[in-house]
Each structure stands twice: as structure tokens, then as C-alpha cells.
Design a protein around this motif. Sequence first.
Motif, PDB file in Angstrom:
ATOM      1  N   ILE A   3       0.854  -1.343   0.066  1.00  0.00           N
ATOM      2  CA  ILE A   3      -0.061   0.032  -0.065  1.00  0.00           C
ATOM      3  C   ILE A   3       0.952   1.399   0.209  1.00  0.00           C
ATOM      4  O   ILE A   3       0.625   2.151  -0.689  1.00  0.00           O
ATOM      5  N   ARG A   6       2.413   1.917  -3.319  1.00  0.00           N
ATOM      6  CA  ARG A   6       1.599   2.553  -4.203  1.00  0.00           C
ATOM      7  C   ARG A   6       1.169   4.037  -4.174  1.00  0.00           C
ATOM      8  O   ARG A   6       1.157   4.663  -4.828  1.00  0.00           O
ATOM      9  N   ARG A   7       1.290   4.269  -2.710  1.00  0.00           N
ATOM     10  CA  ARG A   7       0.872   5.822  -2.325  1.00  0.00           C
ATOM     11  C   ARG A   7       2.157   6.534  -2.867  1.00  0.00           C
ATOM     12  O   ARG A   7       2.068   7.587  -3.439  1.00  0.00           O
ATOM     13  N   LEU A  10       2.310   6.666  -6.437  1.00  0.00           N
ATOM     14  CA  LEU A  10       1.442   7.661  -6.983  1.00  0.00           C
ATOM     15  C   LEU A  10       1.804   9.331  -6.659  1.00  0.00           C
ATOM     16  O   LEU A  10       1.574   9.936  -7.540  1.00  0.00           O
ATOM     17  N   ALA A  11       2.238   9.410  -5.390  1.00  0.00           N
ATOM     18  CA  ALA A  11       2.635  10.848  -5.090  1.00  0.00           C
ATOM     19  C   ALA A  11       3.819  11.376  -5.959  1.00  0.00           C
ATOM     20  O   ALA A  11       3.880  12.218  -6.400  1.00  0.00           O
ATOM     21  N   VAL A  14       2.651  12.686  -9.249  1.00  0.00           N
ATOM     22  CA  VAL A  14       1.824  14.001  -9.195  1.00  0.00           C
ATOM     23  C   VAL A  14       2.952  15.152  -8.849  1.00  0.00           C
ATOM     24  O   VAL A  14       2.440  16.409  -8.930  1.00  0.00           O
ATOM     25  N   LEU A  99       4.852  14.588   1.719  1.00  0.00           N
ATOM     26  CA  LEU A  99       3.549  15.384   1.099  1.00  0.00           C
ATOM     27  C   LEU A  99       2.465  14.278   1.345  1.00  0.00           C
ATOM     28  O   LEU A  99       1.343  14.644   1.795  1.00  0.00           O
ATOM     29  N   ASP A 100       2.676  13.201   0.830  1.00  0.00           N
ATOM     30  CA  ASP A 100       1.236  12.107   0.969  1.00  0.00           C
ATOM     31  C   ASP A 100       1.063  11.763   2.518  1.00  0.00           C
ATOM     32  O   ASP A 100      -0.103  11.891   2.738  1.00  0.00           O
ATOM     33  N   GLU A 103      -0.811  14.807   3.430  1.00  0.00           N
ATOM     34  CA  GLU A 103      -1.969  14.955   2.784  1.00  0.00           C
ATOM     35  C   GLU A 103      -3.251  14.047   3.701  1.00  0.00           C
ATOM     36  O   GLU A 103      -4.311  14.606   3.812  1.00  0.00           O
ATOM     37  N   PHE A 104      -2.642  12.986   3.977  1.00  0.00           N
ATOM     38  CA  PHE A 104      -3.431  12.017   4.534  1.00  0.00           C
ATOM     39  C   PHE A 104      -3.946  12.428   5.911  1.00  0.00           C
ATOM     40  O   PHE A 104      -5.251  12.385   6.228  1.00  0.00           O
ATOM     41  N   ASP A 327      -5.094  20.667   1.664  1.00  0.00           N
ATOM     42  CA  ASP A 327      -3.558  20.488   2.136  1.00  0.00           C
ATOM     43  C   ASP A 327      -3.386  21.786   3.131  1.00  0.00           C
ATOM     44  O   ASP A 327      -3.912  22.818   2.914  1.00  0.00           O
ATOM     45  N   ARG A 332       1.314  22.977  -0.362  1.00  0.00           N
ATOM     46  CA  ARG A 332       0.995  23.420  -1.844  1.00  0.00           C
ATOM     47  C   ARG A 332       2.521  24.096  -2.276  1.00  0.00           C
ATOM     48  O   ARG A 332       2.672  23.814  -3.469  1.00  0.00           O
TER      49      ARG A 332
ATOM     50  N   MET B 167      -8.944  11.974  -1.494  1.00  0.00           N
ATOM     51  CA  MET B 167      -7.811  11.813  -0.480  1.00  0.00           C
ATOM     52  C   MET B 167      -6.563  11.881  -1.514  1.00  0.00           C
ATOM     53  O   MET B 167      -5.421  12.712  -0.535  1.00  0.00           O
ATOM     54  N   GLN B 168      -6.485  12.128  -2.602  1.00  0.00           N
ATOM     55  CA  GLN B 168      -5.388  12.444  -3.198  1.00  0.00           C
ATOM     56  C   GLN B 168      -5.793  13.627  -4.350  1.00  0.00           C
ATOM     57  O   GLN B 168      -5.929  13.147  -5.568  1.00  0.00           O
ATOM     58  N   PRO B 169      -5.943  14.853  -3.809  1.00  0.00           N
ATOM     59  CA  PRO B 169      -6.416  15.746  -4.593  1.00  0.00           C
ATOM     60  C   PRO B 169      -5.710  15.980  -5.856  1.00  0.00           C
ATOM     61  O   PRO B 169      -6.584  16.427  -6.951  1.00  0.00           O
ATOM     62  N   ARG B 170      -4.563  15.876  -5.960  1.00  0.00           N
ATOM     63  CA  ARG B 170      -3.637  16.074  -6.810  1.00  0.00           C
ATOM     64  C   ARG B 170      -4.131  15.240  -8.337  1.00  0.00           C
ATOM     65  O   ARG B 170      -3.665  15.539  -9.345  1.00  0.00           O
ATOM     66  N   GLN B 171      -4.746  13.987  -7.954  1.00  0.00           N
ATOM     67  CA  GLN B 171      -5.141  13.033  -9.089  1.00  0.00           C
ATOM     68  C   GLN B 171      -6.335  13.454  -9.497  1.00  0.00           C
ATOM     69  O   GLN B 171      -6.927  12.766 -10.522  1.00  0.00           O
ATOM     70  N   MET B 177     -10.037  18.869  -2.244  1.00  0.00           N
ATOM     71  CA  MET B 177     -10.646  17.597  -1.524  1.00  0.00           C
ATOM     72  C   MET B 177     -12.024  17.448  -1.890  1.00  0.00           C
ATOM     73  O   MET B 177     -12.591  16.242  -1.682  1.00  0.00           O
ATOM     74  N   GLY B 314      -5.671   0.106   1.864  1.00  0.00           N
ATOM     75  CA  GLY B 314      -5.913   0.456   2.984  1.00  0.00           C
ATOM     76  C   GLY B 314      -6.481   1.820   3.361  1.00  0.00           C
ATOM     77  O   GLY B 314      -7.050   2.532   2.450  1.00  0.00           O
ATOM     78  N   GLY B 316      -7.394   5.397   3.520  1.00  0.00           N
ATOM     79  CA  GLY B 316      -6.701   6.524   3.075  1.00  0.00           C
ATOM     80  C   GLY B 316      -6.211   6.424   1.700  1.00  0.00           C
ATOM     81  O   GLY B 316      -5.842   7.393   1.050  1.00  0.00           O
ATOM     82  N   ILE B 317      -6.252   5.265   0.943  1.00  0.00           N
ATOM     83  CA  ILE B 317      -5.988   4.971  -0.330  1.00  0.00           C
ATOM     84  C   ILE B 317      -7.092   5.696  -1.318  1.00  0.00           C
ATOM     85  O   ILE B 317      -8.153   5.346  -0.981  1.00  0.00           O
ATOM     86  N   PRO B 318      -6.724   6.531  -2.315  1.00  0.00           N
ATOM     87  CA  PRO B 318      -7.765   7.181  -2.911  1.00  0.00           C
ATOM     88  C   PRO B 318      -8.453   6.048  -3.810  1.00  0.00           C
ATOM     89  O   PRO B 318      -7.736   5.219  -4.480  1.00  0.00           O
TER      90      PRO B 318
END
Lengths: 472, 336
Positions: A3, A6-7, A10-11, A14, A99-100, A103-104, A327, A332, B167-171, B177, B314, B316-318
Motif C-alpha cells: 500500500i 502504491r501511495r 502515486l505521489a 504528481v 507530502l503524501d 495530505e492523509f 492541504d 502546496r 484523498m489524493q486531490p492532485r489526481q 478535496m 488500506g 486513506g488510499i484514494p
Amino acid sequence: MSILRRRRLLAACVVGLACTDGPSAPRTTSETDAGLWHTWVLGSGSAIRPAAPPTDLSTQTKQELDEIVRLQGARTAATDSLMHYWDALPTAPWHALTLDMLEFYWALLPDVRPATPVRSARILALVNVAMYDALVATWDAKYAYMRRPPATADPRVRSLVTVGDVPSYPSEHAAVAAAAAAVLAYAFSFDDTLRFHRMEQEAGEARIVAGAAYRSDVDAGYAIGRAVAARVIARANSDGSSAATPVTPPTASWAWKPTPPKRVKDPFDPMAGTWKPWTISSGDAFRPEPPPLPGSTRFAADLNELLTIGRTRTTAQADTVRYWATDAPSSRWEVFMDDEIARHQLGPLHAARALALASTTMADAMIACWDAKFFYWLERPITADTSLKTAISTPPFPSYPSGHSTQSAAAAEVFAYLFPDRADYYRQKANEASVSRVLAGIHYRFDIETGEALGRKVGVAAVARARSDGSP
Amino acid sequence: MSVKRLALVVAALAVGIGACGGDTTAPSNSSASSISLSFSGLRALDPATEGVYEAWIVDGAGAFRSAGRFASGTAATLALPSAASNGREVWITVEPPGDNDATPSAQRLLRGTLSGNRADLSIVGAVTQGSLTLRERPGQFTMFSPSDNALDGYPSYEESGVWLFNMQPRQTDQGDMWVRLTQLGDGWTYEGWMVRDIGQPNAIWLSYGKFRPDYTGAVNSRDDTGWGPYSGVLDFRTDGEEEFPGDDWISNPLGYPLPTGLSLPLNLRETTTAGAPRWTHVITIEPGWNRGEAIGSERPFIIRPYQDPFGDGGPGIPRAITFRPENVPTGHAELK
């Protein structure tokens, strides 16, 4: 894929890094004198210089080369994916992960509070400073020992990533990984901290199999990273942020009171103005003049402006409000920094310096802002006039001055210094962040004007330090 | 411009307009005596709980004339009202149970403009406001359970709640949000669901509440059940004051009925023995009269535009909200 991984990926995607298989490799710039650049927690880049690496002809070096050859022969698709992922600026994955995480935890406010606006800025500064100091120490050792990377020392070893001409000992990816993982484990001790350390191990192993580093390079990098992290954590433990001094708002009619809808009674970080700053002398170094109070012409005019906005707010204005309310403001700006690092193809030291400079400046800006917030304790517009229509919930702390304004103005000064070609753009961004709080109906215009002035002072102080930090 | 050139331009415009095929000014065939309707994405309604469909011919002045009611979700043929000769539009409404009046309900389901004798029917301008279509990329839903955070901190029962925010606004397209959904007509509302074993006869639909976006399209207020009846919070409708729709399924101190086979705290990452996710997130569009359904008795209506397996990610995963156009009703009308 885990997990966390993946996060992370993902981060990383972006923050402006190319993301087909992983972040793109940075332009290799030697930055050969970076070991002399000023550090934040180390006395100097040479303060923790490791012992010399094994010599080229030593048995250990031969064994380590044999290990790399063996590992390269046993590569899998998963190995290659990791190797490619870590063929990026050493700071990039960790910055994205930080940052991830923030953000969470931002989404868990106000009940769970590791990522309040001030604490978000503090964590980013801690991580970025750790990574920067670790890199400076690494560069000191690299050019003290001038060890050639394994891929250039043994024809059996393939160079599977961009190796460049930077000496390999100690490994910068390992140093940054160990520093960042330890600081993140400190900052998010309640989370699954083993994940950070697994990622740290991945970073080192990926560099070895890529032919970019010997195992002794990685081990020395880890040692540097952990030593730096220990100093950063020691500073963090004494910066005042763990003090839980109870506070009681003044009872004056104009004083802050819990705001709807959640009516959180305990404001965020009331003592943050006393925390130890990075560059400015103290939280009250630039404390602004008192705000206008209810009954004054200025207060009435600024409150009336908000009432008007509440009746006429457009979709575009609401979207601007929401953009800046998503955030912490520091996050930002950290994303903007990632964009600039990619745009300018900064090398690892310049990138780390920019990250540390911006984040320490923003942390200081928040300390200065929170000093004023809890010195003046001015109520929010929504309690000054309960008929006000806000676009978002009012955050649970006093109004004057605006945190977004202070932090963004400070950040813009740093960005203008680092990227003069985009100075106007970032000052406009800071203004947008600032005005968004008025458009939201959660700040008076005098909040943002004072915040901007305060932030600029913090930014100027930070730039003054940066101009003499030894970097070109 | 010369007279000749002007005449050419006028002629060209006339040809162009005529070729558009969307002539909204042409009245329907005055000799038609019936209307034939066909649909996809509809099903027969339960008259007792869901009401009935009703077809309407709307003239140029906006007057509605009923062509009759029908139960089928696939096709119907109805006699045209005598005054339908100048019809411009065809509308399909859902008339609430017990509604016997001669005016259309606020649940305007499908709408189409007659072109000659035919009209393509869609929810645009009926279920949705104005000419708005349903958003194809609204944002994300996420899993965790904030209602006990003040007491238990984080993490606690994080696999027991679903919330509608990015949860992942940038996506997301909006970069913030807040999920964005198309504004609906007055007669409709969104409803969020967690569905166990969707598509199976024994599927369990758990509603997390009804909600509507604001004037900007942002979903920025709680749903009608706040933290939800199974959050363990006694005053679940008003405590918390979340800015997002969602519910937690942690405990049941108020003793609401819980579907057989479920136990709390819920595990939304539950899988079948074959490893497939059992839970699916669905956003439906419901008639406004459904507000106030008894907790535990909520049932989904026919418009289900967003549906995603919950997956094994899990807290918080978007999780992207996916538009399913096949789950949105459409239709055709023909005057004969």
C-alpha cells in the motif's frame, strides 16, 4: 505492491516527475564543492566524515564487485522497477512520501493533529533539512575520497542507471534514505514506521544492483543519514513543539471563540509562536501591530466586505478557495518547488538546498504568524457576525494574521530568489493564496495584508541567510 | 455586401439549419394517435414503494399533457392525448406512490425534443439541471472511520467507514478535496451506498446517506445521516458536522436493524474465498421523496451512475469514482 509503495509511486507521479516506470533521472551536475555549503544541524559537511572506503585492490572491494555482478545476473522485473524508481533525485521519493503522509493526516483534522498547518510546515522542514545536511556530508566525503562507481571500475559491472561522474562513496541515495526514514519515523511514530525503513533498504539495494554503488558506499551513506537524523530529531525534541501548555482565550467580546460548524474548543498549536525557528531569531521577531477591533471603521469595512462576498461568491472564487484550503499551505508550495526542481533540472544538492530553504522559511513564517495569532487572539469573522456565509469551515485558531498569507508571502520571496525568472508568477500565487482566505470568508482583509507583510519579512531574512550559505 | 451575395448567405444558412436534424421548433405530427416508448437502463417499478412512470407531451408553451402511466421498464405504447398535436417535447416522470393528480411530479426522469415524430430521451435537463450531463470524473471515495477519532485516535477501526472526498486531490480534475457532482433537479438527490455482493440475489445495500452538491457542484456538506446510525455516536445526525458525506459502521448502540450476515465493526476490505472484494461503492440518484426512509430499509432506485469495487487498499488510499453510463437510463419516443 505494498500500500505504501502504491501511495509513494502515486505521489511521485504528481509532483512533476516523469512517471512511466518511475521518476526520471535528474541532469547530472557534479556540484563538487557542495561539501562546503552551510548546513542546518551539522557543524559542517565534514563533521561526520566517515573513514576511507576500501581501496580498489582490496579484498572487500573485490567481494563487493562480485556481489554486484551476481545481483545483476539475478535481476527480475521487480528489481528493475525498483532500480529505475530510485534512479531519480535522492530526495524526490521521500519528499513525495512526506507530502503524501501530510495530505492523509490533513484529512483527519481536527481530531488527530499531526498535520496542523504549523506542524505540517515543521515536519517538512525537519525532513528536508535532514536530507540536505545528509547530502552535504555525503558530498564532503565523496570528494575527500573520490571513489569511482563500481560500473566504471570493473567492466563486468553494467551501469544500469545514470551513474555520472560523481564519486560513489558514500551513497547519496542511502544517506538521504536513512535520514528521511528516521525523521519520518519520528514524525509519524504512531504510523507503520517499518514501512519507512523498508523503503530505506530498497533505496540502497536498488543502487547496488544498478551498479551505481558498492555495498560499502551504501553502508556509509546509511551511517551518515542516521547521524544527521539523530541531530535533527534532537533539535526537534527541543524545539518546544511538544510542550502542552494549557491556554485560555481572553474573555473580551472580540476574542477568539470556537467556530461553527465543529466548534473545536482547543485551538491548534497555541504555543507554536514560542517554537524554535530556523532562521529568524524568535517567533516575535517581527510581531505586527495590533489588529483593528470591532467598533473601528476598518473592522466594520472589512467585515462588511466578507458579508458581500458571502452573498455574491462565484464558482470560480469558490474553486480558488477550495484549492488553497486543500492541504496545508506549505504542502502546496512544496509541490510548486518540485515543479521548479524538475523544470530547472536541478542536481541533487541544489534541489535539496531549495527544499530545505523553502521549508525552513515556511516553518518560520508559521511560527511568526502563530506568535501573533495567540498574542492578539482576534476572533474569526464567523463569530463576529454569525450571518456570514463562508465557503469552507473556519479553522480552529485565531484570525489575525492569516497563516496562508504569511506563509505564502514568505515562500514567494524564496522562490523569487531561487527562480528569478518566475518571481512575478510566485508573488501572484502568494497573493492568490492570501486573497483566497478573504474569498472564503474566514479572514478579514487586514488579516491577509498583515500576514503578507509579516511573511515578506521572514522571507527576506531567509534569503539573506541563503545568499551566504556557500552555494554558488 | 451585394444583394446577390446576401441571398447566397441566407440560402446557405437555411440549408445549414435544415440539415441540423435538431429542429426544435417543428411541432409533432398532428395525425399521430399514439406514442411508442422504448428504454434502456430502466426496470419496472414497485408501485407501492417506487411509484409509476408517466409519459407527457409538452407543447411550445410548456404545458404538460399526460399520455398515460406505465409500469414496464423496457417499452410502452400509449394513446396520445387529443391536445398533443403541437407537442415539442416528450418527458417521462416518476409519479410517487399514491400520487393521482394530473400534474407531473418533480421526479422528471427523461426528456427529449421531438424532431419530426421522434425524440431521443435522456436524463439531461430532467434529472439534471439545465443542460448539465453527469460528471465523468467526479473525484474519489476513501476508507476510514473518523467518528471515533476524538475518542480512539487514529488508527482505530479504519476499515469500517467510507467517505466521499478526495484523498489524493492532485489526481483529480478539481485539484482539491471536494468531490464534484452534477447539480440535480429539485426532485432528485444523490445517495451513497456500500453494497456487499452486488449483483447477487442476497446483495446487501447499506446506505450512508443522501446528499446534494452546492451551487458550484462541490459536495461540501454532510449527508442526511451525518456520521451514520452505526458509528457508535448517539447523536449521529448532528455530531461531527463533517463537510463530507459518509458513514462509519463501528457499533450499534441505538439498536437499529442490521442486515443478517453483517457484524460490526464492518470490514469493507472483506473478500470472497476466491479473494474477490465483496464490497462495492455505489452512488445512486434517488427521488426526493425517499428522504426519511427508515434506517435499515433503504433501497436503491434505478439510476446508478457511479459504481466501483471497494478493493483491498488500506485506509486513506484514494479510490476513483467511476462513471457507468450503462447504468443511466435512456430512451426513444416515436409518435405514430
